[in-house]
Write an enzyme that holds these catalytic residues in place. Sequence first.
Site, PDB file in Angstrom:
ATOM      1  N   HIS A   1       3.326  11.878   5.588  1.00  0.00           N
ATOM      2  CA  HIS A   1       3.598  10.464   5.857  1.00  0.00           C
ATOM      3  C   HIS A   1       2.343   9.820   6.432  1.00  0.00           C
ATOM      4  O   HIS A   1       2.081   9.890   7.632  1.00  0.00           O
ATOM      5  CB  HIS A   1       4.763  10.345   6.850  1.00  0.00           C
ATOM      6  CG  HIS A   1       5.322   8.957   6.960  1.00  0.00           C
ATOM      7  ND1 HIS A   1       6.636   8.650   6.666  1.00  0.00           N
ATOM      8  CD2 HIS A   1       4.748   7.787   7.336  1.00  0.00           C
ATOM      9  CE1 HIS A   1       6.833   7.361   6.871  1.00  0.00           C
ATOM     10  NE2 HIS A   1       5.696   6.812   7.271  1.00  0.00           N
TER      11      HIS A   1
ATOM     12  N   HIS B   1      -0.189   6.244   5.534  1.00  0.00           N
ATOM     13  CA  HIS B   1      -0.386   5.048   4.715  1.00  0.00           C
ATOM     14  C   HIS B   1      -1.874   4.790   4.478  1.00  0.00           C
ATOM     15  O   HIS B   1      -2.658   4.771   5.425  1.00  0.00           O
ATOM     16  CB  HIS B   1       0.218   3.828   5.413  1.00  0.00           C
ATOM     17  CG  HIS B   1       1.711   3.864   5.503  1.00  0.00           C
ATOM     18  ND1 HIS B   1       2.530   3.214   4.608  1.00  0.00           N
ATOM     19  CD2 HIS B   1       2.541   4.477   6.394  1.00  0.00           C
ATOM     20  CE1 HIS B   1       3.797   3.418   4.947  1.00  0.00           C
ATOM     21  NE2 HIS B   1       3.826   4.187   6.027  1.00  0.00           N
TER      22      HIS B   1
ATOM     23  N   ASP C   1      -3.355   1.977   3.667  1.00  0.00           N
ATOM     24  CA  ASP C   1      -3.811   0.740   4.298  1.00  0.00           C
ATOM     25  C   ASP C   1      -3.764   0.804   5.819  1.00  0.00           C
ATOM     26  O   ASP C   1      -4.225  -0.131   6.484  1.00  0.00           O
ATOM     27  CB  ASP C   1      -3.014  -0.463   3.790  1.00  0.00           C
ATOM     28  CG  ASP C   1      -1.514  -0.221   3.773  1.00  0.00           C
ATOM     29  OD1 ASP C   1      -1.088   0.920   3.558  1.00  0.00           O
ATOM     30  OD2 ASP C   1      -0.751  -1.187   3.962  1.00  0.00           O
TER      31      ASP C   1
ATOM     32  N   GLY D   1       8.301  -1.200   5.130  1.00  0.00           N
ATOM     33  CA  GLY D   1       8.479  -2.537   5.668  1.00  0.00           C
ATOM     34  C   GLY D   1       9.557  -2.566   6.733  1.00  0.00           C
ATOM     35  O   GLY D   1      10.124  -1.532   7.105  1.00  0.00           O
TER      36      GLY D   1
ATOM     37  N   GLU E   1      13.990   4.431  12.152  1.00  0.00           N
ATOM     38  CA  GLU E   1      12.867   4.161  13.047  1.00  0.00           C
ATOM     39  C   GLU E   1      13.217   2.946  13.915  1.00  0.00           C
ATOM     40  O   GLU E   1      13.418   3.066  15.117  1.00  0.00           O
ATOM     41  CB  GLU E   1      11.583   3.911  12.257  1.00  0.00           C
ATOM     42  CG  GLU E   1      10.369   3.653  13.154  1.00  0.00           C
ATOM     43  CD  GLU E   1       9.135   3.266  12.346  1.00  0.00           C
ATOM     44  OE1 GLU E   1       8.043   3.311  12.940  1.00  0.00           O
ATOM     45  OE2 GLU E   1       9.252   2.901  11.162  1.00  0.00           O
TER      46      GLU E   1
ATOM     47  N   ASP F   1       1.096   8.733  10.133  1.00  0.00           N
ATOM     48  CA  ASP F   1       1.588   7.408   9.773  1.00  0.00           C
ATOM     49  C   ASP F   1       0.435   6.463   9.435  1.00  0.00           C
ATOM     50  O   ASP F   1       0.242   6.112   8.273  1.00  0.00           O
ATOM     51  CB  ASP F   1       2.467   6.828  10.879  1.00  0.00           C
ATOM     52  CG  ASP F   1       3.366   5.696  10.388  1.00  0.00           C
ATOM     53  OD1 ASP F   1       3.434   5.486   9.173  1.00  0.00           O
ATOM     54  OD2 ASP F   1       4.010   5.038  11.222  1.00  0.00           O
TER      55      ASP F   1
END
Length: 363
Positions: free
Chosen positions: A18, A20, A22, A179, A209, A296
């Site tokens: 996990h 990202h 960006d 999101g 979360e 993350d």
Amino acid sequence: MTTLDTETLRRLPKAVLHDHLDGGLRPATVVELAREAGHTLPAGDPDGLAAWFYDAANSGDLVRYIATFEHTLAVLQTREGLLRAAEEYVLDLAADGVVYGEVRYAPELMLERGLTLPEVVETVQEGLAAGMAKAAAAGTPVQVRTLLCGMRMFDRVGEAADLAVAFRDAGVVGFDIAGAEDGFPPAAHLAAFEHLRRENVPFTIHAGEAYGLPSIHQAVQVCGAQRIGHGVRLTDDIPDLAAGKLGRLAGWVRDRRIALEMCPTSNLQTGAAASVAEHPVTALKDLGFRVTVNTDNRLVSGTTMTREMSLLVEEAGWTAEDLRTVTVNALKSAFLPFDERNALIEDVVLPGYAPVLRRSPRA
């Protein structure tokens, strides 16, 4: 007794599921690409920018945490920016001792400068391949695969799922929705998940979360997720963690080995956990859940896999055995074919941990 110092931890083989794209750029890269794009940043030098991201992310609020991505996404709108970010992503994982990583991103957020959805995916895959080639040549091989994300609060999730199907033989191994959770339930995108199941494309879902058990229930029981992104609120179905009596949903997740992609530092920043010592990852690990540890967003959270492991050792009392367990868990739940997962476990991870465990009193 082996001391699990930072360098020892850095050398241990790791797997991250996990993370990202960006949220993991190098600060210097953001500064340089922003200057070229004419984008104004909240700080003009790499150190200042890294500090700004970390401070802004420590709001205790998921929506404000997500808002920091305005500045990283601004530099991921061109072929040049995507190529550089993807290549550096791989090299940074390799330098951190990661041997397998799954990078996720939402192509729909990278279209402002004229790229099409397929062009975004093709460009990222090209950059990842270049990074893997350089890492292998440097003697630090790492395998990186891609998860494509749909943004749950927008209307292009179906398109992102179609992309995952189209590129499943070109390095894309799965799918996710990301999101803001609250108000955007997974089941709103059930058609996309049904399509992915029909096409044999695995998927994970951000759930549990910023929202509670209904989010996890929908992700698992309605949509059919094979993994859960974060899943911190699963403890709401275990009222007494010490006694370990599981509710029906928690029992289902544990017994069917649905992996929990837990991200301690990020969860602290978004208010999903109070401290690393109190983070549910330790209790869930001890109760036999298939827990994994992840970063993350390495830039936004100011972290690495080495740092996440170090925090768990220092603040939650984890041992090398615990770290090996969650690393094996991650590879067991990776969206790779079984033989490739097993080879990484048997040929890379277990031998990599053996010297440390031989010197450990719990080995």
